[in-house]
Design a protein around this motif. Structure first.
Motif, short mmCIF file in Angstrom:
data_model
loop_
_atom_site.label_atom_id
_atom_site.label_comp_id
_atom_site.label_asym_id
_atom_site.label_seq_id
_atom_site.Cartn_x
_atom_site.Cartn_y
_atom_site.Cartn_z
N THR A 1 0.82 -1.21 0.00
CA THR A 1 0.00 0.00 0.00
C THR A 1 0.86 1.26 0.00
OG1 THR A 1 -0.22 -0.18 2.41
CG2 THR A 1 -2.01 -1.06 1.08
N LEU B 1 -1.62 -1.41 9.16
CA LEU B 1 -2.72 -1.42 8.17
C LEU B 1 -3.60 -0.18 8.25
CD1 LEU B 1 -3.95 -5.11 8.66
CD2 LEU B 1 -2.51 -4.25 6.81
N SER C 1 -4.97 1.59 5.11
CA SER C 1 -5.27 0.74 3.96
C SER C 1 -6.56 1.15 3.27
CB SER C 1 -5.37 -0.73 4.39
OG SER C 1 -4.14 -1.21 4.85
#
Length: 413
Positions: free
Chosen positions: A18, A59, A62
């Motif tokens: 990402t 994360l 994300s």
């Protein structure tokens, strides 16, 4: 032999992927995970809570699927930070191993002074960690920035930040090593630094579920790519079963299909959605995606065969593919099957610059490529089972399109 893959390895791989969306945010996920880990450790939180916070940190952005959204998160005072947090929550909430981390992600921009009762402690830690990293100018020597960063962080305890985090922050901020570690280039070894955390192995079924989330992040950036990986995964899985692969290998092929375009996170949306053929510069950017997929996945121990199947889907039997120019026997049967699955899915689905080919056109194209580019046996097997495989592809891609539409609607609510 049952497959066991480290979930932390997979999370860090997704984090790295990402970051490809923009060089401006490169390493942001890992730095936030590291800062949040140090804050939670300084506070003496239980190891299990530290794990959830680290995973959520890796994360947390994300859900910012576009470059514009990703850059917006770099503003210290984000005008509307909740959309990407909500999208991140929706991506991960149904995966058993990430349910708690998903909740932390959902609230990681909650301010202390307008907090809700549902905001977890870990979210406040992530919020502070996130804002610390945003304030660091990565192009300047970091120790000279400490006083300036403190002048912006300290007044916000009791307002933007939870006051109970003040002592932990001050204890860390007083250490030069804390700041130097944040910007230290080999921060990719964060997994080694966090080695005290309990190992979290994934079996083949859990790995498949997790990589299905990867598929969403890869494909949901654009309506034109929203169903591609789902189609490739089911075609590759079906072909591998027809070739007599074991049940585990068939699952592995499906996982490889989920991951095969991971490196496309490095490709700008305007290229993915261009309603015309790509120019040389744009095609060069597109060609890099398989290289990125390979380099990201090679960091995951035990994923070697899946990585090969996923990343070599643009290699060709005659050695004229990319990016490694492998040829002939250098390409395993799994990699050859994936290449056929990718071509078949691409030519039978609509693209921004052309409509899908009909059956006759698709067969003609596949036979032409089977002369020296694609594996002849894999092509023959697909053509012999064309209607069955094509119907499975259409069904799975139809479901993926519904998922995409539902996701867009629910995220906008």
């Amino acid at each position: 032999m049952e497959m066991k893959i480290s979930m932390l390895d997979m999370i860090m791989a997704l984090s790295a992927a990402t970051d490809l969306i923009s060089p401006f945010v490169s390493g942001h996920h890992k730095r936030v995970a590291y800062i949040a880990y140090n804050l939670s450790k300084q506070m003496g939180l239980p190891i299990a809570e530290q794990e959830e916070i680290v995973i959520a940190g890796a994360l947390h952005d994300s859900g910012a699927l576009s470059l514009e959204e990703r850059l917006h998160t770099l503003n210290f005072e984000d005008d509307y930070p909740y959309l990407h947090a909500e999208i991140g929550y929706r991506l991960f909430k149904d995966f058993d191993h990430l349910t708690v981390s998903a909740s932390l992600i959902r609230h990681h921009h909650d301010r202390w002074d307008i907090r809700g009762e549902s905001t977890p402690m870990g979210s406040y830690i992530l919020h502070l960690a996130d804002r610390i990293d945003v304030l660091i100018d990565k192009n300047r020597e970091v120790l000279g920035q400490i006083d300036g960063i403190n002048s912006q962080i300290e007044p916000q305890f009791g307002h933007m930040f939870m006051p109970g985090l003040r002592d932990a922050y001050r204890a860390l901020a007083a250490k030069e090593s804390f700041w130097l570690d944040i910007i230290f280039k080999p921060l990719n070894d964060i997994k080694r630094r966090l080695s005290l955390l309990e190992p979290m192995p994934l079996n083949i079924d859990s790995l498949s579920d997790l990589t299905d989330i990867f598929r969403h992040i890869i494909d949901f950036r654009s309506r034109f790519t929203a169903t591609h990986s789902a189609g490739v995964a089911t075609v590759a899985e079906t072909l591998s079963r027809l070739f007599g692969f074991t049940e585990q290998q068939c699952h592995m092929m499906k996982i490889a299909g989920h991951l095969h375009d991971l490196g496309k996170l490095a490709v700008p949306e305007e290229i993915l959605e261009k309603p015309a053929e790509l120019n040389v510069h744009e095609f060069n950017i597109m060609r890099s995606h398989t290289f990125h997929t390979y380099r990201i996945l090679e960091s995951v121990k035990g994923l070697e065969e899946i990585n090969e199947w996923a990343s070599f889907h643009h290699e060709r039997i005659n050695g004229k593919g990319y990016p490694f120019h492998y040829k002939g026997s250098e390409l395993s049967l799994g990699a050859r099957i994936m290449a056929v699955a990718d071509v078949f899915t691409a030519i039978t689905e609509d693209r921004p610059y052309r409509k899908a080919m009909d059956k006759n056109q698709a067969i003609k194209t596949l036979n032409y490529m089977a002369v020296d580019s694609l594996d002849g046996d894999a092509v023959s097997t697909l053509i012999f089972n064309f209607d069955k495989i094509n119907e499975e592809r259409r069904h799975v891609q139809s479901l993926a399109a519904e998922e995409y539409d539902d996701f867009q609607i629910s995220s906008a609510e």
